[in-house]
Write a protein that holds these residues in place. Structure first.
Motif, mmCIF file in Angstrom:
data_model
loop_
_atom_site.group_PDB
_atom_site.id
_atom_site.type_symbol
_atom_site.label_atom_id
_atom_site.label_comp_id
_atom_site.label_asym_id
_atom_site.label_seq_id
_atom_site.Cartn_x
_atom_site.Cartn_y
_atom_site.Cartn_z
ATOM 1 N N TYR A 97 0.816 -1.363 0.068
ATOM 2 C CA TYR A 97 -0.272 -0.003 0.062
ATOM 3 C C TYR A 97 0.637 1.120 0.097
ATOM 4 C CZ TYR A 97 -4.050 -3.210 1.105
ATOM 5 O OH TYR A 97 -4.907 -4.205 1.187
ATOM 6 N N ASP A 98 0.308 2.429 -0.847
ATOM 7 C CA ASP A 98 0.960 3.539 -0.919
ATOM 8 C C ASP A 98 0.187 4.737 -0.123
ATOM 9 O OD1 ASP A 98 3.326 2.514 -2.218
ATOM 10 O OD2 ASP A 98 2.284 2.761 -4.198
ATOM 11 N N ASP A 99 -0.962 4.035 0.381
ATOM 12 C CA ASP A 99 -1.812 5.071 0.937
ATOM 13 C C ASP A 99 -2.672 4.527 1.960
ATOM 14 O OD1 ASP A 99 -3.262 7.380 1.666
ATOM 15 O OD2 ASP A 99 -4.073 7.780 -0.539
ATOM 16 N N ASP A 100 -3.354 4.832 2.638
ATOM 17 C CA ASP A 100 -4.412 4.304 3.851
ATOM 18 C C ASP A 100 -5.533 3.471 3.052
ATOM 19 O OD1 ASP A 100 -5.948 3.293 5.707
ATOM 20 O OD2 ASP A 100 -5.861 5.448 6.950
ATOM 21 N N PRO A 101 -5.340 2.280 3.033
ATOM 22 C CA PRO A 101 -6.446 1.532 2.495
ATOM 23 C C PRO A 101 -7.955 1.749 2.836
ATOM 24 C CG PRO A 101 -5.296 -0.049 3.961
ATOM 25 C CD PRO A 101 -4.516 1.283 3.967
ATOM 26 N N ASN A 102 -8.088 2.427 4.159
ATOM 27 C CA ASN A 102 -9.412 2.752 4.666
ATOM 28 C C ASN A 102 -10.111 3.858 3.495
ATOM 29 O OD1 ASN A 102 -9.618 1.454 6.798
ATOM 30 N ND2 ASN A 102 -8.754 2.883 8.121
ATOM 31 N N LYS A 103 -9.198 4.557 2.759
ATOM 32 C CA LYS A 103 -9.577 5.566 2.048
ATOM 33 C C LYS A 103 -10.698 4.625 0.833
ATOM 34 C CE LYS A 103 -6.352 9.182 2.357
ATOM 35 N NZ LYS A 103 -5.316 9.843 1.433
ATOM 36 N N ASN A 104 -10.124 3.851 0.406
ATOM 37 C CA ASN A 104 -10.676 2.861 -0.593
ATOM 38 C C ASN A 104 -11.917 2.102 -0.212
ATOM 39 O OD1 ASN A 104 -11.211 1.503 -3.235
ATOM 40 N ND2 ASN A 104 -9.799 -0.394 -2.556
ATOM 41 N N TYR A 105 -11.691 1.471 1.328
ATOM 42 C CA TYR A 105 -12.631 0.723 1.768
ATOM 43 C C TYR A 105 -13.705 1.430 2.256
ATOM 44 C CZ TYR A 105 -8.980 -2.775 2.826
ATOM 45 O OH TYR A 105 -8.022 -3.866 2.739
ATOM 46 N N LYS A 106 -13.694 2.952 2.440
ATOM 47 C CA LYS A 106 -14.727 3.731 2.962
ATOM 48 C C LYS A 106 -15.641 3.870 1.613
ATOM 49 C CE LYS A 106 -15.926 8.330 4.229
ATOM 50 N NZ LYS A 106 -16.643 8.730 2.891
ATOM 51 N N GLU A 107 -15.305 3.815 0.592
ATOM 52 C CA GLU A 107 -16.045 4.238 -0.683
ATOM 53 C C GLU A 107 -16.925 2.500 -0.935
ATOM 54 O OE1 GLU A 107 -16.635 7.093 -2.297
ATOM 55 O OE2 GLU A 107 -15.184 7.755 -0.459
ATOM 56 N N ILE A 108 -16.133 1.791 -0.726
ATOM 57 C CA ILE A 108 -16.737 0.443 -0.741
ATOM 58 C C ILE A 108 -17.681 0.180 -0.072
ATOM 59 C CG2 ILE A 108 -16.414 -2.301 -0.728
ATOM 60 C CD1 ILE A 108 -13.363 -1.542 -1.673
ATOM 61 N N TRP A 109 -17.557 0.493 1.510
ATOM 62 C CA TRP A 109 -18.656 0.279 2.532
ATOM 63 C C TRP A 109 -19.778 1.311 2.183
ATOM 64 C CZ3 TRP A 109 -14.220 0.922 6.576
ATOM 65 C CH2 TRP A 109 -13.493 -0.496 6.670
ATOM 66 N N ASN A 110 -19.468 2.632 1.544
ATOM 67 C CA ASN A 110 -20.723 3.404 1.400
ATOM 68 C C ASN A 110 -21.590 2.707 0.274
ATOM 69 O OD1 ASN A 110 -20.669 5.671 2.929
ATOM 70 N ND2 ASN A 110 -18.913 6.734 1.876
ATOM 71 N N ASN A 111 -21.105 1.902 -0.812
ATOM 72 C CA ASN A 111 -21.752 1.647 -1.810
ATOM 73 C C ASN A 111 -22.191 0.059 -1.800
ATOM 74 O OD1 ASN A 111 -21.962 3.964 -3.419
ATOM 75 N ND2 ASN A 111 -19.356 3.530 -3.541
ATOM 76 N N MET A 112 -21.675 -0.622 -0.629
ATOM 77 C CA MET A 112 -21.926 -1.948 -0.411
ATOM 78 C C MET A 112 -23.398 -2.422 -0.046
ATOM 79 S SD MET A 112 -19.902 -4.086 2.374
ATOM 80 C CE MET A 112 -20.372 -3.081 3.646
ATOM 81 N N THR A 113 -23.827 -3.421 -0.509
ATOM 82 C CA THR A 113 -25.274 -4.074 -0.205
ATOM 83 C C THR A 113 -24.924 -5.322 0.663
ATOM 84 O OG1 THR A 113 -25.522 -5.496 -2.106
ATOM 85 C CG2 THR A 113 -26.177 -3.354 -2.278
ATOM 86 N N PHE A 114 -26.346 -5.642 1.218
ATOM 87 C CA PHE A 114 -26.143 -6.990 2.060
ATOM 88 C C PHE A 114 -25.888 -8.013 1.089
ATOM 89 C CE2 PHE A 114 -28.082 -10.498 4.295
ATOM 90 C CZ PHE A 114 -27.514 -10.264 5.546
ATOM 91 N N GLU A 115 -26.354 -7.997 -0.009
ATOM 92 C CA GLU A 115 -26.066 -9.061 -0.763
ATOM 93 C C GLU A 115 -24.352 -9.129 -1.128
ATOM 94 O OE1 GLU A 115 -28.384 -6.892 -1.299
ATOM 95 O OE2 GLU A 115 -30.139 -8.327 -0.909
#
Length: 961
Positions: free
Chosen positions: A895-913
């Motif tokens: 990693y060259d940056d905090d992975p939480n930045k990418n994770y936050k976008e994934i979590w925002n758009n994630m569904t229960f499926e």
């Protein structure tokens, strides 16, 4: 007037300016009291985007009724169950059944006939099932999770009950509303199932030989006080006859504002939160609190002696009367403790070990509010040394101390290191409230806690001698434990029908009110790889990660060479050996004292992947510290006499392993997953340890230092200065080898469901691991894996905890976690863990495997999961001490940056499926590996065989000799 001048002077000493631009001192605490008597402690600290909140009650197990011990601890458990508005869909109807349950428990306590008792318990179960129709389980935990709360827990000690968690700063009003309400109208619902959980906690305690031994010792040490005559968990008989009425009485008596404290530490504005505290906590009622009876412990009559057979190796304890928390003699006693035993290995007891006269001798203080003790714990050499001769050696060193057989240099070094230790303990906002707790208990102002370094600095040699003679006299308690197994009371599994509430996903009236509070949005704080940590290359193969320390002048520096025991199995002993050596110029004692005089410590260790040098000290002394350590690394002086320590210590350690349930379970799991690569097998045999020699061990240190290294520094010095100091004062090899660390061993392949079973008749609880292989996981899947863990097994609101512990009372510890691999080209795996009474083993395994193969789908939890993960970014932000190591590890993962930045976008758009898809893709039709260590007589092997092929395993299979 002199006292006022002194207080002002000490205030300046205790609270030095942090910087010209800092508005608040992160160690400052505002103390005040509400009109209802509630003590409030506010510690504003903006070094991390998180708040630690805690509520403390004066009471603890010492206030338990003698006929109902364990009540305070059990009450702690029940205060997670909600109130008349939280955790219920219809309290008025529920209350009818709850009141009936209370009456039945009172009837049970008076009934002796076992048949009648069983009938009453069945009736309680019937009423519990009815009451459970209105309960919303774990709603408190769900609400905290939705706030982004982490570190959610509570504890009961002899003196206190404390409830706490961490949360993002923007949630502070919600947190106050929740915690204020929590202690206003609690309801003790789901009581019967929680009682089983407390039984399991009691079982865990009885399975730990040291707990049993210490409990036995304290019963003889405190002969009249509840500190010895009662235990936090309570007696087994009292647990069998719980009284809800007495629990309510305890709550009404001690959970009153004038007997409680609110403690906040972290990223908030003091002036803004004070009106909120008044709003939410000012409504708490106060009442007169009964005075604690005084228990006067008489002096021991000379050497009082107790002998037991509890421990896997001979072990002794000597107890002297001590002082309670906050006693004026405490600073001097702390110095005495350090003079006898310290981490710099310069104490009187340390020298017994380094001179090969004893296997181990250490000293600890027990500081309760009303009393205290000073305990010396010692272990004789395994071969040809008795407990009596070891005791004589220990007492002789105490006499040397009492006679003043130490110089001023040692005294000053000990004082310097105590001051340094106090600084490091104060720096972390997560633990600072527990020092505030001490002030609350004793009535001391916070300024006195911060004056501790000054008090230490003022202590003289004459005071040390005087206090040593005062407290270490001829009157003492001595207990010998020879090899044996303590008697254990095995509680049978009750024939109750589990209470499975119908409203697990419902939302209470109070939870809806809580959602109405406006919360100002706060952007998550991400790690800035360029600002939070400075990365520099010292030379090819050596990288420095530098992080600032904003609190004090204590540095820590860790050097990790990429060579571990996977390359050099004896490196563990080489590191231990190096820790016992001096140099060509200095004896071991001279070297240790020189390092201690600088306020520095060094520790050498070896793991599977790394040879590590951990250094801590004062920034002003970094350069001479590095020079000293380099002298040891480049010019160690061999001391062959120390080699005999290693086979003795390993013999004792391996005997202890065989008697420690959680270690047995861990070793069995490693055997199932890694076979001969298990850390408990892939190690030197005692015979091989006996054959080690100085030349080969020192050669291993040199070989390990030929590998590439990573240096992590946290302190106040600029990065370039640290780089130059390291480059000029530490030696590295010309050509460094890439060790490809960390080393990840491949797990054994299992093509069918397999059970590894180890029979141990002495285990009350079964240690159970259940493992399923996962897949290779990309970044998106790693983000979804965190959501899966949040939903499935990662906390009190997760499926595993609810279904196995809360609903069915099948285990005290019930957790599951999917571990993504450090490297992206390695598979992850799902691991479930259970610690449960042996006769519940089959039911517990069935419950866990059902969840792992047919996971229930509750899409209504999706928004809670999302909020918890995103809010939790701030709650789990690394401390400044761990920042360098966090970034270094992320760099190693690519990693060259905090992975939480990418994770936050994934979590925002994630569904229960997405969570369901992750579960199916990773675990569908995968074989299950089950690992069980427990009492075979209480486990039905025929039923066990229904889960897979059983492989019987012995301790000889999983532990090398």
């Amino acid at each position: 007037m002199r006292n006022i001048y002194l207080l002002l002077t000490l205030t300046i000493i205790a609270f030095p300016a942090i910087s010209q631009n800092t508005k608040t001192n992160p160690l400052d605490v505002k103390e005040y009291q509400l009109s209802n008597g509630l003590k409030v402690y506010l510690n504003e600290d903006h070094t991390a985007p998180v708040v630690m909140g805690a509520v403390a009650v004066k009471g603890g197990s010492k206030r338990d009724p003698k006929e109902a011990t364990g009540i305070a601890h059990y009450l702690e458990h029940m205060l997670f169950k909600g109130t008349d508005q939280l955790g219920t869909t219809d309290y008025q109807t529920e209350k009818v059944w709850l009141d009936s349950i209370t009456l039945k428990y009172e009837e049970l306590a008076k009934t002796k006939d076992e048949k009648e008792r069983m009938n009453i318990q069945k009736k309680i179960n019937e009423y519990s099932l009815k009451a459970g129709e209105y309960a919303i389980p774990n709603e408190f935990d769900r609400v905290v999770a939705q706030m982004g709360g982490t570190f959610v827990n509570a504890f009961t000690s002899e003196d206190n009950i404390v409830y706490f968690n961490m949360f993002p700063p923007n949630q502070i009003e919600k947190w106050m509303m929740l915690y204020s309400h929590r202690f206003t109208h609690p309801v003790f619902r789901l009581f019967q199932s929680e009682l089983e959980t407390v039984y399991e906690e009691k079982n865990m305690s009885m399975d730990n030989f040291f707990n049993v031994m210490l409990e036995t010792f304290l019963k003889n040490f405190y002969k009249v006080s509840p500190y010895g005559q009662q235990t936090v968990l309570g007696s087994t008989d009292h647990l069998k006859n719980p009284s809800l009425q007495k629990m309510y009485e305890y709550f009404q008596t001690y959970y009153v504002a004038n007997n409680m404290a609110l403690m906040l530490s972290g990223d908030f504005n003091t002036q803004q939160v004070m009106p909120l505290i008044e709003k939410y906590f000012g409504e708490w009622k106060n009442a007169e609190v009964p005075k604690m009876p005084e228990y006067r412990e008489e002096p021991f009559k000379g050497r009082e002696f107790v002998k037991v057979k509890i421990s896997p190796v001979p072990l002794g304890i000597i107890g002297y009367r001590g002082v309670g928390d906050g006693h004026p003699d405490q600073p001097v006693l702390d110095i005495i403790t350090e003079l006898l035993y310290n981490n710099s290995n310069t104490g009187f007891f340390n020298r017994l070990y380094t001179d090969n006269k004893i296997m181990m001798a250490m000293l600890m203080q027990q500081k309760h509010v009303d009393d205290g003790g000073i305990f010396v714990i010692f272990v004789p050499k395994i071969f040809k040394q008795s407990l009596k001769s070891a005791e004589k050696l220990v007492l002789a060193e105490i006499e040397r101390l009492k006679n003043g057989d130490f110089d001023d240099t040692l005294l000053e070094a000990v004082k310097l290191n105590l001051v340094k230790y106090h600084k490091t303990q104060m720096e972390n906002m997560r633990f600072r409230p527990f020092y505030i707790l001490s002030c609350f208990n004793t009535g001391r102002p916070w300024i006195e806690e911060m004056m501790y370094p000054h008090q230490i600095e003022q202590v003289t040699k004459e005071q040390v001698i005087e206090m040593a003679r005062k407290y270490f006299g001829d009157n003492r308690l001595v207990m010998y434990s020879t090899m044996g197994t303590p008697k254990k009371q095995k509680l049978p599994k009750p024939p109750y029908e589990p209470v499975i509430p119908k409203n697990a996903e419902a939302k209470s009236e109070f939870a809806m009110k809580l959602e109405e509070i406006n919360v100002s949005p706060v952007e998550p704080r991400f790690i800035d790889f360029k600002h939070d940590v400075e990365e520099m290359e010292l030379r090819q193969g050596v990288t420095l990660y530098h992080a600032d320390n904003p609190i004090n002048d204590v540095f820590n520096l860790e050097i990790r060479f990429e060579a571990g025991t996977h390359l050099f199995p004896a490196l563990k002993y080489a590191a231990q050996y190096l820790s016992l050596l001096g140099t060509a110029q200095k004896s071991y004692e001279e070297f240790s004292k020189s390092l201690q005089a600088l306020g520095s410590t060094v520790n050498f260790s070896a793991s599977r992947s790394y040879f590590t040098i951990d250094i801590e000290g004062l920034d002003k002394n970094l350069e001479p510290t590095l020079r000293l350590i380099n002298e040891l690394l480049t010019q160690p002086k061999a001391e062959p006499a120390h080699l005999s320590k290693f086979p003795q210590e390993e013999t004792a350690n391996r005997k202890t392993e065989l008697k420690t349930p959680d270690v047995i379970g861990e070793a069995l799991e490693e055997y199932a997953l890694y076979r001969e690569k298990s850390d408990y097998l892939n190690r030197l045999a005692i015979k091989e340890i006996k054959s080690l020699n100085s030349d080969s061990l020192l050669s291993l240190i040199r070989k390990a230092m030929n590998y590439e290294a990573e240096i992590q520094y946290c302190g106040t010095l600029p990065a370039q200065e640290v780089k130059d100091l390291i480059a000029n004062n530490l030696s590295f090899a010309d050509q460094l080898i890439d060790g490809h660390s960390p080393i990840i061993y491949p797990r054994q392949e299992h093509k069918q469901n397999t059970i590894y079973f180890l029979d141990d008749k002495n285990m009350i609880q079964s240690q159970i691991y259940i493992i399923m292989e996962g897949n290779l996981n990309n970044d998106r899947e790693r983000a979804i894996a965190q959501a899966f863990n949040e939903y499935f097994g990662g906390g009190m609101n997760a499926l595993v905890f609810q279904e196995i512990r809360e609903f069915r009372s099948l285990a005290y510890t019930a957790r599951a976690n999917y571990y993504t691999s450090f490297y992206r080209d390695h598979q992850g795996y799902l691991e479930g863990y259970l610690s449960t009474q042996s006769d519940k083993t089959i039911e517990a395994i069935k419950a866990m495997t059902d969840l792992m193969t047919n996971m229930p789908e509750k899409p209504e939890r999706m928004e809670i999961i999302r909020a918890s993960l995103i809010q939790g970014i701030n709650s789990s932000f690394p401390s400044f001490r761990s920042m360098a190591s966090t970034v270094a590890n992320l760099r190693r993962q690519g990693y060259d940056d905090d992975p939480n930045k990418n994770y936050k976008e994934i979590w925002n758009n994630m569904t229960f499926e997405d969570i369901i898809g992750f579960f199916k893709e990773n675990f569908n039709e995968k074989p299950i590996v089950i690992v069980i260590a427990g009492d075979g007589k209480r486990i039905d092997k025929e039923k066990l065989a229904s889960f897979g092929t059983i492989i019987d395993v012995s301790k000889e299979d999983i532990f090398s000799k």
